[in-house]
Design an enzyme around this catalytic site. Structure first.
Site, PDB file in Angstrom:
ATOM      1  CG  ASP A 179      -2.062   1.016   1.095  1.00 46.62           C
ATOM      2  OD1 ASP A 179      -3.017   0.807   0.318  1.00 46.62           O
ATOM      3  OD2 ASP A 179      -1.954   2.059   1.760  1.00 46.62           O
ATOM      4  CE1 TYR A 313      -5.241   7.108  -0.473  1.00 50.86           C
ATOM      5  CE2 TYR A 313      -5.433   7.204   1.916  1.00 50.86           C
ATOM      6  CZ  TYR A 313      -5.355   6.477   0.753  1.00 50.86           C
ATOM      7  OH  TYR A 313      -5.373   5.113   0.797  1.00 50.86           O
ATOM      8  CG  HIS A 362      -4.331  -3.843  -0.465  1.00 48.98           C
ATOM      9  ND1 HIS A 362      -3.588  -3.499  -1.569  1.00 48.98           N
ATOM     10  CD2 HIS A 362      -4.266  -2.782   0.375  1.00 48.98           C
ATOM     11  CE1 HIS A 362      -3.100  -2.272  -1.410  1.00 48.98           C
ATOM     12  NE2 HIS A 362      -3.491  -1.823  -0.244  1.00 48.98           N
TER      13      HIS A 362
END
Length: 384
Positions: A179, A313, A362
């Protein structure tokens, strides 16, 4: 600026735990939407059961004791407190390895890897494969939070990791992550190529393919590659909302998540359901329920919903900007959920090992710890 490395021990005041239980007991539950299924978000019936266990059955003190069973430290780097686990192997020739988590994860992701990586002799492996492991909490996440400044993009995090490894006395080491960690680890190779012997990622080191692909490019893709392209396109249509919110209004989101433990839990569990494999399985059937709650509890107790969203982000510099190839040998293990494609990854990375796996999701360290550990060992065996 002090370069001191300070021993750290998690010791959450009982008042905070009592407050968490009180809030859980007073949750204002929304009315379930028609169907009450995952199509509209985390189902109320499922989340109520998980929240009830969090309230009445989950033992934070046991989780705290497990975390405190590993040596932990903090140090100030570039104005930011960085928390990390540092577990040295009993093998004298062990190789240093820095492991980086992602969102919505934490250092909890790697707990089941620490023993096999640091002491393979005790876990049925070859002692020649031993590692000294360094597991930092990303700036803004958990006990490295909150952030105090803007600008903690992958490059700045990588420079902080290089400085951390220098302070620990490691001149040559490997990097691994998934990630956000799969972006930070290759970047560490770019900022410290003389020190990073190899980069290993799960999920792929980037970049993703430029979409939409041209009509000339599509026919040259394999069936596996076309499937991954279709799943990237589906993600952009159906799942991109959380990135849009966290990258534009992380502070607004933080009010709700920092005030409501069930809100924080739902926000995280939504991703664990979408990103574990198989997707149809409930997240607590794929990943141990207590580990899921320990991860969520760290976000809650540290109040880092906003700062982790901001660091992950909401950045002025683009996480997906074109990067130079460091020349550092790079490996990728791509589990069934993930969508990396080698031909695109090779544009920015020196790929020397690529493994596609038909299972797993993931959160590789939580879902497939044995497979991930074996691949890490195999890759670094020739780079020590």
């Amino acid at each position: 600026m002090s370069e001191d490395i300070i021993p750290f021990r998690i010791d959450i005041p009982q008042q905070q735990l009592d407050d968490l239980r009180d809030r859980l007991s007073r949750t204002r539950w929304p009315v379930a939407l028609p169907g009450d299924d995952w199509n509209t978000g985390v189902p109320s019936a499922w989340l109520r059961k998980l929240a009830d266990y969090w309230h009445t059955g989950y033992d934070w003190r046991a989780a705290e004791a497990r975390l405190n069973g590993f040596p932990q430290f903090t140090t100030l780097i570039d104005g930011q407190r960085v928390h990390f686990l540092h577990v040295r192997s009993p093998e004298p020739d062990a190789f240093p390895l820095v492991l980086t988590h992602g969102w919505p994860g934490s250092v909890v992701e790697f707990l089941d890897l620490i023993g096999p990586l640091t002491d393979p002799r005790a876990h049925g492996g070859d002692p020649a494969d031993a590692f000294h492991v360094v597991i930092p909490s990303l700036p803004g996440f958990g006990f490295s939070g909150p952030t105090t400044e803007a600008g903690w993009d992958t490059g700045r995090v990588a420079r902080a990791w290089a400085e951390l490894m220098r302070r620990l006395g490691y001149q040559r080491y490997g990097a691994q992550g998934g990630d956000i960690g799969a972006a930070v680890s290759p970047q560490l190779g770019r900022v410290a190529p003389d020190h990073v012997a190899g980069v290993h990622v799960n999920g792929g080191p980037g970049p993703l393919p430029p979409l939409p692909l041209s009509d000339e490019e599509l026919p040259g893709l394999s069936d596996l590659e076309r499937d991954r392209i279709h799943r990237i396109e589906a993600f952009m249509r159906e799942e991109f909302g959380y990135i849009a919110i966290q990258s534009t209004r992380p502070q607004t989101l933080a009010y709700g998540l920092t005030d409501s433990p069930v809100g924080q839990l739902a926000w995280i569990m939504d991703k664990f359901r979408e990103w574990t494999h198989p997707r149809e399985a409930l997240p607590d059937k794929v990943v141990d329920r207590d580990l899921l709650l320990t991860n969520a509890t760290i976000y809650w107790l540290t109040g880092t919903a906003g700062s982790s969203a901001y660091t992950g982000y909401a950045q002025e510099s683009a996480w997906g900007a074109t990067q130079p190839n460091s020349g550092v040998p790079t490996a990728a293990i791509v589990f069934a959920h993930d969508v990396a494609i080698r031909r695109y990854a090779e544009r920015e990375n020196t790929i020397t090992r690529w493994v596609d796996v038909d299972r797993g999701g993931h959160f590789a360290a939580l879902e497939e710890p044995e497979t991930l550990t074996a691949d890490i060992r195999d890759f670094f065996r020739t780079l020590r």
